[in-house]
Structures are given as C-alpha cells and as structure tokens.
Design a protein around this motif. Sequence first.
Motif, short mmCIF file in Angstrom:
data_model
loop_
_atom_site.label_atom_id
_atom_site.label_comp_id
_atom_site.label_asym_id
_atom_site.label_seq_id
_atom_site.Cartn_x
_atom_site.Cartn_y
_atom_site.Cartn_z
N TRP A 7 30.95 68.57 95.78
CA TRP A 7 29.86 68.54 94.81
C TRP A 7 29.74 67.20 94.11
O TRP A 7 28.74 66.93 93.45
CB TRP A 7 30.05 69.66 93.79
N ASP A 47 24.27 72.72 99.15
CA ASP A 47 23.88 72.76 97.74
C ASP A 47 23.40 74.16 97.35
O ASP A 47 23.70 74.66 96.26
CB ASP A 47 22.78 71.74 97.45
N ARG A 93 26.54 76.41 97.57
CA ARG A 93 27.73 75.87 96.90
C ARG A 93 28.98 76.10 97.75
O ARG A 93 29.99 76.65 97.30
CB ARG A 93 27.91 76.48 95.50
N SER A 94 28.89 75.64 99.00
CA SER A 94 29.98 75.86 99.94
C SER A 94 29.80 74.93 101.13
O SER A 94 28.77 74.26 101.26
CB SER A 94 29.99 77.32 100.42
N TRP A 108 32.73 76.01 96.66
CA TRP A 108 32.99 75.01 95.63
C TRP A 108 33.64 75.61 94.40
O TRP A 108 34.36 74.93 93.68
CB TRP A 108 31.67 74.33 95.23
N ASP A 109 33.35 76.87 94.13
CA ASP A 109 33.93 77.52 92.95
C ASP A 109 35.32 78.03 93.30
O ASP A 109 35.49 79.09 93.92
CB ASP A 109 33.03 78.67 92.49
#
Length: 423
Positions: A262, A274, A277-278, A284-285
């Motif tokens: 990110w 994006d 989110r991976s 990413w979290d």
Amino acid sequence: MARFPKPAEGSWTEHYPELGTGPVSYRDSIDPDFYELERRAVFQRAWLNVGRIEQLPRTGSYVTKELKVVNTSIILVRTRSGDVKAFHNICRHRGNKLVWNDMPLEETSGVCRQFTCKYHAWRYDLDGNLTFVQQEGEFFDLDKSRYGLVPVHCAVWEGFVFVNFAAEPEQTLREFLGPMITDLEGYPFEKMTSRFHYRSEVKANWKLYMDAFQEFYHAPVLHANQSPTAYSKAAAEAGFEAPHYRIEGPHRLVSTSGVRAWEMADEMRKPIEDICRSGLFGPWDTPDLGEMPPGLNPARCDPWGLDSFQLFPNFVMLFWGQGWYLTYHYWPTSVNTHVFEGTVYFPAPRTPRERIAQELAAVSFKEYGLQDANTLEATQSMVESRVLDDFVLCDQEVLIRHLHKETAAWVEDYRRSTAEVQA
C-alpha cells in the motif's frame, strides 16, 4: 550443520564448505535407478507430512492418502481416544483396498464408526482391530486379534500429521525436525482455518520443482509480467538477494525482506489490488495473531517478507509477514513426474471484504506458482538430453546444493547399510 549469519563481506555458500562451489549434477533427477533407490532410501525412512488435524475434526473422521512413491495408500483416522492413527489401506482378507469411493485410485474422506470392506464385509474399528468376519465359521482357526489393520508410524507436531514407513524410525519426529523447525512452535496454526488448495500433476522430477522455490534469484525475471513494465525492468536489472539462508540437518530456510504494497507508487500496483486491499503478499490488513515464535524472521527484516522452511524431503512451510502461511508438497510418481500440492491458510474471515482479500491473495499466488511450474517440463526434457551434465549455481542457490547433496547422502547411507546386512 551450524547456523551462520552472513558477514558484510563473503558468501552463504562458504559457510557450508562440505557443499562445495563447483557445478552440480542433475543426474539424480533423470536416472531411473537412482529414483528407485531414492524411494527406499528417503521416502521409506524419513518422516513425511500427510496433512493437518483439522482434516480430522471429530471421532471417526478419516482421510485417505495415495502415496505412489512408497507404493501404498494409507488411512488417517481420529480414534475414540482422540488420537490420530495411520494404517495401510488394505483389508487383511484378500488384499482389497479398504476405504475408497467410486474411483479406487482417488483420495477420499468422511466420518464412520468402523471400516467395512466392500468385497466381503470384514469390519475394523477405528483403532484398526478386526471386529467382524462374514461367515467366520467357514475359516480355519481364525484368531481375529492377529488380523488387524497394518499400522503406519504416525506422530503429530503443531497439528501437522506425519507418517514414517520404516520398520522402526531412526529418530522421533521431534528429533527429525530439529531446533530450526521446532522453534516455530507457538505459531497460531489452529487459527488458520480459511483454506485454499491446489493440486497439479507435473512432468518433472520432484527435486526440480523444489529447486524453483529454494531461491529468489529468478523472481525479477520469471515473474516480470506480474508487475508494470517500468518496475519489472528496473527490478530485473537490479536483481534480488535474500537476506538470510540457513541449513540445519536435512532441512533448509530462506528468508526475504518485504514491501508494504500500500506504500508503493500507484503505477506499481494493479487496480484490483487497491480495490481488494490485497495481492501476492497477502491481504494488506494484517491480522492480530499475537506474539510470533522465535524461529520466524531470523534476519529481523523490517519490513519482513517471508520465511520458507524446506523440510526434507518434500514438505515446505512458507510464512508471510502479512499474517498467513502456505504449504507445498511434492509427491514423486516416477523419475520424471510428480504431484504438486499447494495449500494456502488464512484466519477465518470476519467480513465479505476479508474473504475477497484472501481469495485475491490465493489466486495471485496460484498464478506465480503456475509461472514457476511452466519452466519445469522444459528443464526436465533438456536435462534428460544429457547434452550437459553439470550446472553452475550462484551463492543464492546454496539450498539447491544442499537438497541434492542431502538426497545423495541418504541414498549412499541406504546402499551401505543394505550391503552390510547382505554381507
């Protein structure tokens, strides 16, 4: 083999002088006679991972595993005492395969109270004891206590189920694993219940595919198309070097530093990454998994990418800094074929977004795996041409040297021990 940190100047390979620095032969990947010795010397003597206890969640849960490399099929079962046991998948009456569904050569799973042979209905309890014989009076002095299922040595470490086909294993499972692997104890494997599994039949020797995942020298070149052209071209020119390698006993480790996806420039990411989110490095979290065991990230990289633990002979555990892990298995089926299995594990998703992030990571990694596998048949065919016999390796390929040397050492030890017995 002792553990060494790499100094400011020098190489990893020089710390393991017994491996040498000269060219390496791949004759062990094309010689049918060596393969037959390898089957007996390695796969019938080493501890082999065949699954996880989550596959056996309750009393009577069972799975079968087809293991052509040792010419057998086995049953793993959760007994009434809660233990996991392993048996050869063969009825003691006439040798029929005991547990199978419509296709006898396919693996299966389920839950039962007992195992019943499809041929003549002999029955065995979950501990392998013969409990019922159809028309028992027709047999001659039959003592059912002598005809239970044939057991296979079985042990569990951190939820991983291992078997050993030796008459008597030379080491306990824990002794075989050694400190480098047991230092992983405490990783939250039990929390990783979101599972994605891949299986592929590969036309190459099993060691050649293991070699593909033992170094990252290839990554900027082979996987260039996974990144924008400007970034991949720069990465290929710069090259890549992992910050840590380790060899301990028959096992190996390579660690890499990481990237925070990110934080990368927008042009270096794909739009889908994006949105979800991976990506390749995982969601990413990062989940809160608690304190990590001391065996992870030995180079203390920040950011940390991954640790790839190569357990001899054919099992890999790969831990990602983003809070997930995957496993590889390479099951030989002949001198130039094997079955590859890849399994990805995440914590149980709490929301649809977390599920989608996991699926994108799993699919991304499958794509990278396919790119690695794509080279193997070409490699196998040309090594079999015997145009060349020896191949040069760089310092980043030190683990490749070790796998082939370790395999040869097990074969030589087997040759020597069997010769002594025959003498």
